[in-house]
Design an enzyme around this catalytic site. Structure first.
Site, PDB file in Angstrom:
ATOM      1  N   ALA A 172       0.868  -1.174   0.000  1.00 40.01           N
ATOM      2  CA  ALA A 172       0.000   0.000   0.000  1.00 40.01           C
ATOM      3  C   ALA A 172       0.908   1.227   0.000  1.00 40.01           C
ATOM      4  O   ALA A 172       1.833   1.314   0.820  1.00 40.01           O
ATOM      5  CB  ALA A 172      -0.899   0.014   1.238  1.00 40.01           C
ATOM      6  N   GLU A 173       0.667   2.156  -0.915  1.00 40.21           N
ATOM      7  CA  GLU A 173       1.597   3.281  -1.065  1.00 40.21           C
ATOM      8  C   GLU A 173       1.634   4.178   0.159  1.00 40.21           C
ATOM      9  O   GLU A 173       2.595   4.931   0.353  1.00 40.21           O
ATOM     10  CB  GLU A 173       1.239   4.099  -2.301  1.00 40.21           C
ATOM     11  CG  GLU A 173      -0.029   4.896  -2.191  1.00 40.21           C
ATOM     12  CD  GLU A 173      -0.385   5.589  -3.499  1.00 40.21           C
ATOM     13  OE1 GLU A 173      -0.527   6.809  -3.466  1.00 40.21           O
ATOM     14  OE2 GLU A 173      -0.521   4.901  -4.529  1.00 40.21           O
ATOM     15  N   ASN A 174       0.620   4.098   1.025  1.00 39.50           N
ATOM     16  CA  ASN A 174       0.646   4.887   2.249  1.00 39.50           C
ATOM     17  C   ASN A 174       1.548   4.284   3.313  1.00 39.50           C
ATOM     18  O   ASN A 174       1.753   4.895   4.364  1.00 39.50           O
ATOM     19  CB  ASN A 174      -0.773   5.101   2.793  1.00 39.50           C
ATOM     20  CG  ASN A 174      -1.577   3.813   2.895  1.00 39.50           C
ATOM     21  OD1 ASN A 174      -1.555   2.990   1.992  1.00 39.50           O
ATOM     22  ND2 ASN A 174      -2.293   3.643   3.982  1.00 39.50           N
TER      23      ASN A 174
ATOM     24  N   SER B  85       7.961   4.252   1.553  1.00 37.15           N
ATOM     25  CA  SER B  85       7.093   3.609   0.565  1.00 37.15           C
ATOM     26  C   SER B  85       7.432   4.065  -0.854  1.00 37.15           C
ATOM     27  O   SER B  85       7.537   3.257  -1.780  1.00 37.15           O
ATOM     28  CB  SER B  85       5.630   3.925   0.884  1.00 37.15           C
ATOM     29  OG  SER B  85       4.763   3.188   0.054  1.00 37.15           O
TER      30      SER B  85
END
Length: 217
Positions: free
Chosen positions: A45-47, A87
């Site tokens: 997840a990019e977060n 990330s």
């Protein structure tokens, strides 16, 4: 089966053992619920999370873990969480094997428009542009037509591009396309859908693969 579920199920079949796969919000994130048994994929997840799994239920929901769309996720054994700078270092460093993103439009030169419709509010492009040029493989997941029945699978995008010539595969509720000679290469049709229907609902030029299959969903 609803259109979005057809797409999410087919997307999940593109996951391979050991791959690091980034999922965008919407249909791409839904594909985490349909990963085939025995496939060990590392979802990002990019977060700021690595190795998450299907959507949790009430019994294992945690309010502090969420995917890129803000929906709750299940952290799998061996998972890690980190800040967004780390990330994006993973993404920009070329460590993502595949990304699955939604789109407003795609074009037959493998370009994608997925962040803004001029004149309408948009919260921003998010990490899409980084993912489109940083991931080794780009899979686009979208419904084949819009609410008015107009095709989203175009000769040329009419909306501002997110990236040009980067898409590897397009998965819709009607078909699976790759690209060949600047055109769409039709590889699969959804159950109950004909090649003729796909061509009729596709605004771009289509090459029909000599061995078109039915989506194995």
């Amino acid at each position: 089966m609803k259109a979005k579920e057809i797409i999410a199920r087919r997307v999940a079949l593109e996951f391979h053992d050991g791959d690091v796969v980034n999922l965008g919000f919407g249909i791409p994130n839904a594909s985490a619920d349909f990963i085939p048994d025995g496939v060990n994929v590392v979802l990002q997840a990019e977060n700021g999370a690595l190795r998450f799994g299907p959507t949790p239920g009430k019994h294992n929901y945690h309010p502090n873990t969420a995917n890129s769309g803000g929906a709750p996720i299940t952290l799998m054994p061996g998972a890690s969480t980190f800040d967004i700078q780390t990330s994006f270092a993973i993404i920009r460093g070329g460590h993502v094997d595949a990304t699955v993103l939604g789109a407003l439009e795609v074009s037959q030169d493998a370009s994608i428009a997925n962040w803004i419709i001029p004149g309408k509010f948009a919260p921003g492009m998010g990490g899409a542009m980084d993912l489109l040029v940083g991931a080794k493989r780009v899979i686009v997941a979208l419904q084949h037509t819009d609410k008015t029945g107009e095709s989203k699978i175009l000769k040329e995008c009419s909306l501002p591009l997110s990236a040009k010539g980067v898409v590897s595969m397009v998965i819709t509720d009607l078909a699976v396309f790759e690209f060949q000679d600047g055109k769409y290469l039709l590889k699969e049709v959804a159950p109950g859908v004909t090649v003729e229907e796909v061509i009729a609902k596709t605004a771009g030029d289509v090459i029909v693969d000599k061995d078109v299959k039915t989506m194995p969903i």
